[in-house]
Design a protein around this motif. Structure first.
Motif, mmCIF file in Angstrom:
data_model
loop_
_atom_site.group_PDB
_atom_site.id
_atom_site.type_symbol
_atom_site.label_atom_id
_atom_site.label_comp_id
_atom_site.label_asym_id
_atom_site.label_seq_id
_atom_site.Cartn_x
_atom_site.Cartn_y
_atom_site.Cartn_z
ATOM 1 N N MET A 1 0.833 -1.195 0.000
ATOM 2 C CA MET A 1 0.000 0.000 0.000
ATOM 3 C C MET A 1 0.871 1.250 0.000
ATOM 4 S SD MET A 1 -3.170 -1.023 0.064
ATOM 5 C CE MET A 1 -4.133 0.336 0.723
ATOM 6 N N PRO A 2 0.410 2.326 -0.648
ATOM 7 C CA PRO A 2 1.176 3.584 -0.606
ATOM 8 C C PRO A 2 1.074 4.228 0.767
ATOM 9 C CG PRO A 2 -0.917 3.927 -1.703
ATOM 10 C CD PRO A 2 -0.804 2.437 -1.467
ATOM 11 N N ASN A 3 2.038 5.061 1.077
ATOM 12 C CA ASN A 3 1.980 5.803 2.337
ATOM 13 C C ASN A 3 0.747 6.690 2.357
ATOM 14 O OD1 ASN A 3 4.373 4.837 3.522
ATOM 15 N ND2 ASN A 3 5.607 6.299 2.379
ATOM 16 N N LEU A 4 0.053 6.702 3.478
ATOM 17 C CA LEU A 4 -1.095 7.586 3.665
ATOM 18 C C LEU A 4 -0.884 8.333 4.972
ATOM 19 C CD1 LEU A 4 -3.858 8.669 2.851
ATOM 20 C CD2 LEU A 4 -4.902 6.727 4.028
ATOM 21 N N ILE A 5 -0.660 9.643 4.860
ATOM 22 C CA ILE A 5 -0.337 10.462 6.027
ATOM 23 C C ILE A 5 -1.379 11.555 6.172
ATOM 24 C CG2 ILE A 5 1.428 11.897 7.128
ATOM 25 C CD1 ILE A 5 3.490 10.534 5.319
ATOM 26 N N ARG B 1 -1.944 2.026 -9.584
ATOM 27 C CA ARG B 1 -2.705 2.177 -8.341
ATOM 28 C C ARG B 1 -2.614 3.628 -7.883
ATOM 29 N NH1 ARG B 1 -3.583 -1.688 -4.339
ATOM 30 N NH2 ARG B 1 -1.980 -2.979 -5.306
ATOM 31 N N ALA B 2 -3.746 4.256 -7.606
ATOM 32 C CA ALA B 2 -3.749 5.659 -7.178
ATOM 33 C C ALA B 2 -2.885 5.830 -5.940
ATOM 34 C CB ALA B 2 -5.170 6.116 -6.898
ATOM 35 N N ALA B 3 -1.920 6.744 -6.016
ATOM 36 C CA ALA B 3 -0.986 6.946 -4.913
ATOM 37 C C ALA B 3 -1.434 8.040 -3.955
ATOM 38 C CB ALA B 3 0.402 7.276 -5.468
ATOM 39 N N PHE B 4 -2.267 8.961 -4.422
ATOM 40 C CA PHE B 4 -2.698 10.079 -3.595
ATOM 41 C C PHE B 4 -4.201 10.282 -3.752
ATOM 42 C CE2 PHE B 4 1.672 10.894 -4.858
ATOM 43 C CZ PHE B 4 2.281 11.114 -3.631
#
Length: 217
Positions: free
Chosen positions: A65-69, A125-128
């Motif tokens: 999974m991408p980072n989600l902050i 895959r959507a990163a943001f």
């Protein structure tokens, strides 16, 4: 997850209260524990919370999974806007550059001046995931904020037309100059919006009359 977190934060702000019994996820609880009775949408300290870590979190198929902050900048009614935010140096190890209310374009400009290069990031895959204005009033408010920030960039000591030309490709500096002066586009737009109607009402032609004195055969 982002939309869920956003709706919960907005619900807490609107209700003016918080019950951790209704928050089951540990990462969400860490954020909401920072809530105090003095929190409002325009008065609160900086909140930074990692919701997804690409070194640990995976989707149901086992993919990384991408980072989600989650980041909420400090807001304080008694402090000028330019000094509210903290330097988020933990993000990408570069941090944001402040001194303008449009810190995103200002940061990219300063990084380009230092020699950084931009690349197109378009993963499958959507990163943001972000939000956008949902009504006309919010849209106009955002545009006003952008244009004020653009002028702040142009009229400071790192003006793209002066500092930028010396620090980066001159054509790239002119592109930054073009956008930081974007607010002045309103002058010709207003003229073109009203001049034809005024001319029509007063029966005045806005075009120069052409007289053909000679015929070329």
């Amino acid at each position: 997850m982002y939309e869920d977190m956003k709706s919960r934060v907005e619900g807490v702000v609107q209700s003016g209260g918080l019950s951790l019994d209704r928050v089951m996820e540990p990462e969400f609880q860490d954020v909401f524990r920072k809530w105090t009775a003095d929190f409002t949408s325009r008065q609160h300290p900086t909140v930074i919370q990692i919701l997804l870590d690409n070194n640990a979190d995976k989707d149901i198929a086992g993919g990384v999974m991408p980072n989600l902050i989650y980041v909420s900048r400090e807001k304080n009614n008694h402090t000028p806007h330019n000094f509210k935010a903290v330097h988020l140096t933990s993000w990408y190890s570069i941090g944001f550059r402040y001194g303008t209310i449009t810190e995103d374009i200002y940061t990219s400009f300063r990084l380009h001046c230092e020699g950084w290069k931009s690349v197109l990031c378009n993963p499958k895959r959507a990163a943001f995931l972000g939000g956008s204005p949902s009504n006309l009033n919010d849209g106009l408010t955002q545009i006003k904020r952008w244009y004020m920030g653009f002028l702040e960039i142009f009229f400071n000591k790192y003006c793209p037309l002066i500092y930028g030309v010396r620090s980066m490709n001159p054509l790239q500096a002119l592109c930054y100059t073009h956008y930081t002066l974007r607010s002045f586009w309103s002058i010709p737009i207003i003229i073109y919006a009203f001049l034809p109607q005024v001319s029509l009402i007063n029966s005045v032609s806005i075009f120069t009359k052409v007289r053909i004195l000679y015929t070329i055969k």
